[in-house]
Design a protein around this motif. Sequence first.
Motif, mmCIF file in Angstrom:
data_model
loop_
_atom_site.group_PDB
_atom_site.id
_atom_site.type_symbol
_atom_site.label_atom_id
_atom_site.label_comp_id
_atom_site.label_asym_id
_atom_site.label_seq_id
_atom_site.Cartn_x
_atom_site.Cartn_y
_atom_site.Cartn_z
ATOM 1 N N ILE A 7 0.848 -1.189 0.000
ATOM 2 C CA ILE A 7 0.000 0.000 0.000
ATOM 3 C C ILE A 7 0.887 1.244 0.000
ATOM 4 O O ILE A 7 2.028 1.210 0.456
ATOM 5 C CB ILE A 7 -0.984 0.047 1.195
ATOM 6 N N ILE A 8 0.340 2.334 -0.537
ATOM 7 C CA ILE A 8 0.994 3.625 -0.452
ATOM 8 C C ILE A 8 0.642 4.194 0.919
ATOM 9 O O ILE A 8 -0.527 4.355 1.244
ATOM 10 C CB ILE A 8 0.505 4.577 -1.564
ATOM 11 N N THR A 9 1.660 4.461 1.738
ATOM 12 C CA THR A 9 1.380 4.927 3.098
ATOM 13 C C THR A 9 1.665 6.400 3.302
ATOM 14 O O THR A 9 1.159 6.997 4.248
ATOM 15 C CB THR A 9 2.187 4.115 4.122
ATOM 16 N N GLU A 10 2.505 6.968 2.444
ATOM 17 C CA GLU A 10 2.851 8.375 2.640
ATOM 18 C C GLU A 10 3.409 8.927 1.347
ATOM 19 O O GLU A 10 4.001 8.207 0.553
ATOM 20 C CB GLU A 10 3.908 8.486 3.744
ATOM 21 N N TYR A 11 3.183 10.208 1.136
ATOM 22 C CA TYR A 11 3.865 10.886 0.038
ATOM 23 C C TYR A 11 4.240 12.284 0.489
ATOM 24 O O TYR A 11 3.612 12.869 1.353
ATOM 25 C CB TYR A 11 3.026 10.904 -1.250
ATOM 26 N N ILE A 12 5.313 12.774 -0.094
ATOM 27 C CA ILE A 12 5.801 14.122 0.182
ATOM 28 C C ILE A 12 5.701 14.904 -1.111
ATOM 29 O O ILE A 12 6.196 14.458 -2.152
ATOM 30 C CB ILE A 12 7.263 14.111 0.650
ATOM 31 N N GLU A 13 5.067 16.051 -1.053
ATOM 32 C CA GLU A 13 4.984 16.942 -2.202
ATOM 33 C C GLU A 13 5.449 18.300 -1.708
ATOM 34 O O GLU A 13 4.663 19.177 -1.424
ATOM 35 C CB GLU A 13 3.558 16.984 -2.750
ATOM 36 N N GLY A 14 6.768 18.412 -1.565
ATOM 37 C CA GLY A 14 7.334 19.651 -1.059
ATOM 38 C C GLY A 14 7.741 20.585 -2.176
ATOM 39 O O GLY A 14 7.470 20.338 -3.352
ATOM 40 N N LYS A 19 10.111 15.501 -3.487
ATOM 41 C CA LYS A 19 8.963 14.631 -3.691
ATOM 42 C C LYS A 19 9.379 13.187 -3.437
ATOM 43 O O LYS A 19 10.454 12.751 -3.854
ATOM 44 C CB LYS A 19 8.437 14.782 -5.111
ATOM 45 N N ALA A 20 8.517 12.464 -2.719
ATOM 46 C CA ALA A 20 8.804 11.063 -2.410
ATOM 47 C C ALA A 20 7.504 10.321 -2.131
ATOM 48 O O ALA A 20 6.492 10.929 -1.775
ATOM 49 C CB ALA A 20 9.734 10.958 -1.199
ATOM 50 N N ILE A 21 7.564 9.012 -2.310
ATOM 51 C CA ILE A 21 6.426 8.130 -2.023
ATOM 52 C C ILE A 21 6.936 6.977 -1.181
ATOM 53 O O ILE A 21 7.994 6.401 -1.476
ATOM 54 C CB ILE A 21 5.805 7.592 -3.324
ATOM 55 N N GLU A 22 6.184 6.637 -0.126
ATOM 56 C CA GLU A 22 6.529 5.515 0.739
ATOM 57 C C GLU A 22 5.513 4.400 0.542
ATOM 58 O O GLU A 22 4.300 4.639 0.538
ATOM 59 C CB GLU A 22 6.520 5.956 2.201
ATOM 60 N N LEU A 23 6.024 3.174 0.393
ATOM 61 C CA LEU A 23 5.186 1.981 0.297
ATOM 62 C C LEU A 23 5.408 1.141 1.544
ATOM 63 O O LEU A 23 6.492 1.164 2.144
ATOM 64 C CB LEU A 23 5.562 1.159 -0.937
ATOM 65 N N TYR A 24 4.390 0.370 1.929
ATOM 66 C CA TYR A 24 4.467 -0.485 3.112
ATOM 67 C C TYR A 24 3.974 -1.883 2.766
ATOM 68 O O TYR A 24 2.992 -2.045 2.027
ATOM 69 C CB TYR A 24 3.600 0.089 4.234
ATOM 70 N N SER A 60 8.162 -8.021 5.007
ATOM 71 C CA SER A 60 6.889 -7.691 5.635
ATOM 72 C C SER A 60 7.143 -6.807 6.848
ATOM 73 O O SER A 60 8.072 -7.034 7.625
ATOM 74 C CB SER A 60 6.167 -8.964 6.069
ATOM 75 N N GLY A 61 6.337 -5.752 6.980
ATOM 76 C CA GLY A 61 6.475 -4.820 8.081
ATOM 77 C C GLY A 61 7.455 -3.703 7.802
ATOM 78 O O GLY A 61 7.680 -2.838 8.648
ATOM 79 N N ASP A 62 8.049 -3.711 6.602
ATOM 80 C CA ASP A 62 9.037 -2.691 6.259
ATOM 81 C C ASP A 62 8.459 -1.715 5.234
ATOM 82 O O ASP A 62 7.406 -1.948 4.649
ATOM 83 C CB ASP A 62 10.283 -3.359 5.680
ATOM 84 N N THR A 63 9.160 -0.608 5.047
ATOM 85 C CA THR A 63 8.748 0.405 4.074
ATOM 86 C C THR A 63 9.801 0.539 2.987
ATOM 87 O O THR A 63 10.959 0.154 3.172
ATOM 88 C CB THR A 63 8.529 1.778 4.733
ATOM 89 N N TYR A 64 9.379 1.118 1.858
ATOM 90 C CA TYR A 64 10.233 1.332 0.692
ATOM 91 C C TYR A 64 9.932 2.731 0.182
ATOM 92 O O TYR A 64 8.777 3.065 -0.076
ATOM 93 C CB TYR A 64 9.886 0.276 -0.362
ATOM 94 N N SER A 105 -3.756 3.435 -5.046
ATOM 95 C CA SER A 105 -3.706 4.660 -5.849
ATOM 96 C C SER A 105 -3.900 5.885 -4.981
ATOM 97 O O SER A 105 -4.428 5.815 -3.876
ATOM 98 C CB SER A 105 -4.781 4.628 -6.936
ATOM 99 N N LEU A 106 -3.465 7.008 -5.529
ATOM 100 C CA LEU A 106 -3.742 8.336 -4.986
ATOM 101 C C LEU A 106 -4.354 9.133 -6.118
ATOM 102 O O LEU A 106 -3.875 9.090 -7.247
ATOM 103 C CB LEU A 106 -2.469 9.034 -4.534
#
Length: 116
Positions: A7-14, A19-24, A60-64, A105-106
């Motif tokens: 899942i997409i857990t976070e994104y940065i739109e600075g 800009k970054a996207i975090e997956l979990y 599992s349990g980690d982010t990318y 998706s976002l």
Amino acid sequence: MALNNLIITEYIEGSSNNKAIELYSGTGADIDLSTYTLAFYFNGNTSPGTTIALSGTLASGDTYVIADDGADQAILDVTDLVSTASFFNGDDAILLLEGSNVVDSLGQVGVDPGSE
């Protein structure tokens, strides 16, 4: 309860290229990321303007984290994949795909919310 997929857990739109996207992964197993891509749909388009192929294995349990290559060093220091591809600007749709299947998706493909 384990998730079925990433899942997409976070994104940065600075500002600028920050800009970054975090997956979990909460799947309970390691995931081979080579079957996944991120697709960016700019300004309400129905075809992706950029795709980024993922790589590596996510436990599992980690982010990318995927970040723009022009991001500040503080972002790059926690990034797993740096991309030179065009990133989003806050009102673009982003799809996380496994093969051709949308897993998260976002935003909404084909819709440009403008400055709403």
